[in-house]
Design an enzyme around this catalytic site. Structure first.
Site, PDB file in Angstrom:
ATOM      1  N   ASP A  66       0.844  -1.197   0.000  1.00  0.00           N
ATOM      2  CA  ASP A  66       0.000   0.000   0.000  1.00  0.00           C
ATOM      3  C   ASP A  66       0.878   1.245   0.000  1.00  0.00           C
ATOM      4  O   ASP A  66       2.028   1.198   0.456  1.00  0.00           O
ATOM      5  CB  ASP A  66      -0.906   0.004   1.243  1.00  0.00           C
ATOM      6  CG  ASP A  66      -2.215   0.750   1.018  1.00  0.00           C
ATOM      7  OD1 ASP A  66      -2.158   1.965   0.744  1.00  0.00           O
ATOM      8  OD2 ASP A  66      -3.285   0.128   1.095  1.00  0.00           O
ATOM      9  N   ASP A  89       3.438   1.591  -4.596  1.00  0.00           N
ATOM     10  CA  ASP A  89       2.646   2.485  -5.445  1.00  0.00           C
ATOM     11  C   ASP A  89       2.328   1.690  -6.701  1.00  0.00           C
ATOM     12  O   ASP A  89       3.207   1.437  -7.531  1.00  0.00           O
ATOM     13  CB  ASP A  89       3.443   3.744  -5.792  1.00  0.00           C
ATOM     14  CG  ASP A  89       2.720   4.663  -6.769  1.00  0.00           C
ATOM     15  OD1 ASP A  89       1.623   4.303  -7.261  1.00  0.00           O
ATOM     16  OD2 ASP A  89       3.259   5.748  -7.058  1.00  0.00           O
ATOM     17  N   VAL A  90       1.081   1.257  -6.848  1.00  0.00           N
ATOM     18  CA  VAL A  90       0.737   0.338  -7.937  1.00  0.00           C
ATOM     19  C   VAL A  90       0.895   0.958  -9.315  1.00  0.00           C
ATOM     20  O   VAL A  90       0.922   0.238 -10.323  1.00  0.00           O
ATOM     21  CB  VAL A  90      -0.696  -0.216  -7.778  1.00  0.00           C
ATOM     22  CG1 VAL A  90      -0.817  -1.035  -6.507  1.00  0.00           C
ATOM     23  CG2 VAL A  90      -1.745   0.898  -7.838  1.00  0.00           C
ATOM     24  N   ASN A 116      -6.170  -5.398  -5.526  1.00  0.00           N
ATOM     25  CA  ASN A 116      -7.355  -4.775  -4.944  1.00  0.00           C
ATOM     26  C   ASN A 116      -7.324  -3.253  -4.989  1.00  0.00           C
ATOM     27  O   ASN A 116      -8.380  -2.614  -4.987  1.00  0.00           O
ATOM     28  CB  ASN A 116      -7.506  -5.242  -3.488  1.00  0.00           C
ATOM     29  CG  ASN A 116      -8.489  -4.403  -2.719  1.00  0.00           C
ATOM     30  OD1 ASN A 116      -9.695  -4.464  -2.954  1.00  0.00           O
ATOM     31  ND2 ASN A 116      -7.980  -3.583  -1.810  1.00  0.00           N
ATOM     32  N   TYR A 185     -15.211   5.362 -13.578  1.00  0.00           N
ATOM     33  CA  TYR A 185     -14.907   4.221 -12.712  1.00  0.00           C
ATOM     34  C   TYR A 185     -15.420   2.932 -13.339  1.00  0.00           C
ATOM     35  O   TYR A 185     -14.717   1.916 -13.371  1.00  0.00           O
ATOM     36  CB  TYR A 185     -15.548   4.451 -11.347  1.00  0.00           C
ATOM     37  CG  TYR A 185     -15.351   3.321 -10.367  1.00  0.00           C
ATOM     38  CD1 TYR A 185     -14.126   3.123  -9.736  1.00  0.00           C
ATOM     39  CD2 TYR A 185     -16.412   2.464 -10.053  1.00  0.00           C
ATOM     40  CE1 TYR A 185     -13.952   2.081  -8.829  1.00  0.00           C
ATOM     41  CE2 TYR A 185     -16.243   1.429  -9.142  1.00  0.00           C
ATOM     42  CZ  TYR A 185     -15.009   1.241  -8.538  1.00  0.00           C
ATOM     43  OH  TYR A 185     -14.842   0.209  -7.642  1.00  0.00           O
ATOM     44  N   LYS A 189     -13.222  -0.419 -14.463  1.00  0.00           N
ATOM     45  CA  LYS A 189     -13.469  -1.755 -13.940  1.00  0.00           C
ATOM     46  C   LYS A 189     -13.867  -2.724 -15.058  1.00  0.00           C
ATOM     47  O   LYS A 189     -13.599  -3.926 -14.965  1.00  0.00           O
ATOM     48  CB  LYS A 189     -14.530  -1.710 -12.850  1.00  0.00           C
ATOM     49  CG  LYS A 189     -14.044  -0.998 -11.584  1.00  0.00           C
ATOM     50  CD  LYS A 189     -12.786  -1.658 -11.008  1.00  0.00           C
ATOM     51  CE  LYS A 189     -12.367  -1.052  -9.697  1.00  0.00           C
ATOM     52  NZ  LYS A 189     -11.207  -1.745  -9.073  1.00  0.00           N
ATOM     53  N   VAL A 220     -20.480  -1.915  -0.873  1.00  0.00           N
ATOM     54  CA  VAL A 220     -20.201  -2.267   0.513  1.00  0.00           C
ATOM     55  C   VAL A 220     -20.048  -0.957   1.295  1.00  0.00           C
ATOM     56  O   VAL A 220     -19.410  -0.018   0.806  1.00  0.00           O
ATOM     57  CB  VAL A 220     -18.899  -3.097   0.624  1.00  0.00           C
ATOM     58  CG1 VAL A 220     -18.607  -3.470   2.068  1.00  0.00           C
ATOM     59  CG2 VAL A 220     -19.006  -4.347  -0.243  1.00  0.00           C
ATOM     60  N   THR A 222     -18.131   0.623   3.081  1.00  0.00           N
ATOM     61  CA  THR A 222     -16.807   1.056   3.513  1.00  0.00           C
ATOM     62  C   THR A 222     -16.729   2.566   3.314  1.00  0.00           C
ATOM     63  O   THR A 222     -17.707   3.204   2.912  1.00  0.00           O
ATOM     64  CB  THR A 222     -15.722   0.370   2.668  1.00  0.00           C
ATOM     65  OG1 THR A 222     -15.945   0.706   1.288  1.00  0.00           O
ATOM     66  CG2 THR A 222     -15.754  -1.145   2.839  1.00  0.00           C
TER      67      THR A 222
END
Length: 291
Positions: A66, A89-90, A116, A185, A189, A220, A222
């Site tokens: 992360d 850092d992806v 993720n 977004y 995806k 969800v 979150t």
């Protein structure tokens, strides 16, 4: 237009087999991840933190990757001994190279990679900010692509881990429905879904021994989910955040929002031997919302 139906008869000759003792890969023990080594991105909070906990509970050793170093280290510490954290850092190639090497050295190998990490920026299409588009493309598409790239390179026979494994990408129900306010977004995806299927085909054709699948989480509650409800209400798409949530529930045959555990259990399943013949698939974990 005339519809023509074809009926075919397939005859299969079956030879009876007698098997003594337990069958390797028996589904009863398929969700035991003991001995598996996993790297999970975006595990400092939210869905990722829950997925890391579920993988660890199933017996896997987990490294959380992360950009949130303090939160990521705390999440890794909460998993207990045998787990770890790596700054990742992806969107950065060098960061991925360092992360897979560090994870492999830390755990003694790599069998499971969960891509993720992701971001969502709400906007009407007519108000899209190019900078926000670039940010979502960078994290959700480039980040996942680099993860798949380095996961395959690490786990394939000539990689530094070299024993095969599985890659699980986190897409979204947004890839399968037209929900207002999240066009970009949703597009990112959808890209994750297509990337997953092509990578699975390449892995199989080239003998990498790596299964590649994705899941489509539903909404969800979150921080990201709550933020979306607030955002679409502010855009005037719903009268309030509560009405936005109610709208999602109404679209969901299961009659509720998703829970972190729902998504985490799906990741454990795809990482396990119970999913040993599943690759190139997208698993909806959305209560039927996207059907």
């Amino acid at each position: 237009m005339t519809t023509v139906k074809f009926t075919a008869t397939l005859v299969i000759q079956v030879t009876a087999l007698t098997v003594e003792g337990p069958v390797e890969g028996d589904a009863m023990a398929g969700l035991d991840l003991s001995g598996r080594r996993a790297l999970l991105t975006g595990g400092a909070q939210g869905l990722g933190q829950g997925m890391a906990a579920a993988l660890a509970a199933a017996g896997a050793q987990v490294v959380i990757g992360d950009v949130q170093i303090e939160a990521g280290e705390a999440a890794a510490d909460a998993l207990g001994e045998g787990h770890g954290f790596v700054a990742l850092d992806v969107t950065d190639e060098g960061s991925w190279e360092n992360a897979v090497v560090a994870t492999t050295q830390m755990l003694g190998g790599l069998d499971v990679l969960v891509n993720n990490a992701g971001i969502e920026i709400t906007s009407l299409v007519v108000d899209v900010d190019p900078a926000d588009v670039q940010r979502q493309l960078a994290v959700n598409v480039l980040g996942t692509t680099l993860g798949v790239k380095h996961g395959l390179r690490t786990m394939r026979p000539d990689g530094i881990a070299g024993t095969g494994g599985t890659i699980i990408n986190v897409a979204s129900v947004a890839a399968t429905i037209a929900f207002p306010g999240i066009a970009v977004y949703s597009a990112t995806k959808s890209a994750v879904d297509r990337l997953t299927r092509v990578a699975a085909m390449e892995s199989g054709k080239l003998g990498y021994g790596v299964r590649v699948n994705c899941i489509y989480p539903g909404l969800v509650p979150t921080a990201m989910g709550a933020g979306l409800a607030n955002d679409v209400a502010e855009l005037g798409l719903f009268a309030s955040p509560e009405e936005a949530v109610a709208g999602v529930v109404e679209l969901t045959p299961a009659g509720r929002l998703g829970e972190v555990e729902d998504m985490a259990d799906a990741v454990v399943f795809l990482a396990s031997d119970a999913a040993r013949f599943i690759t190139g698939a997208g698993l909806p974990v959305d209560g039927g919302m996207g059907m």
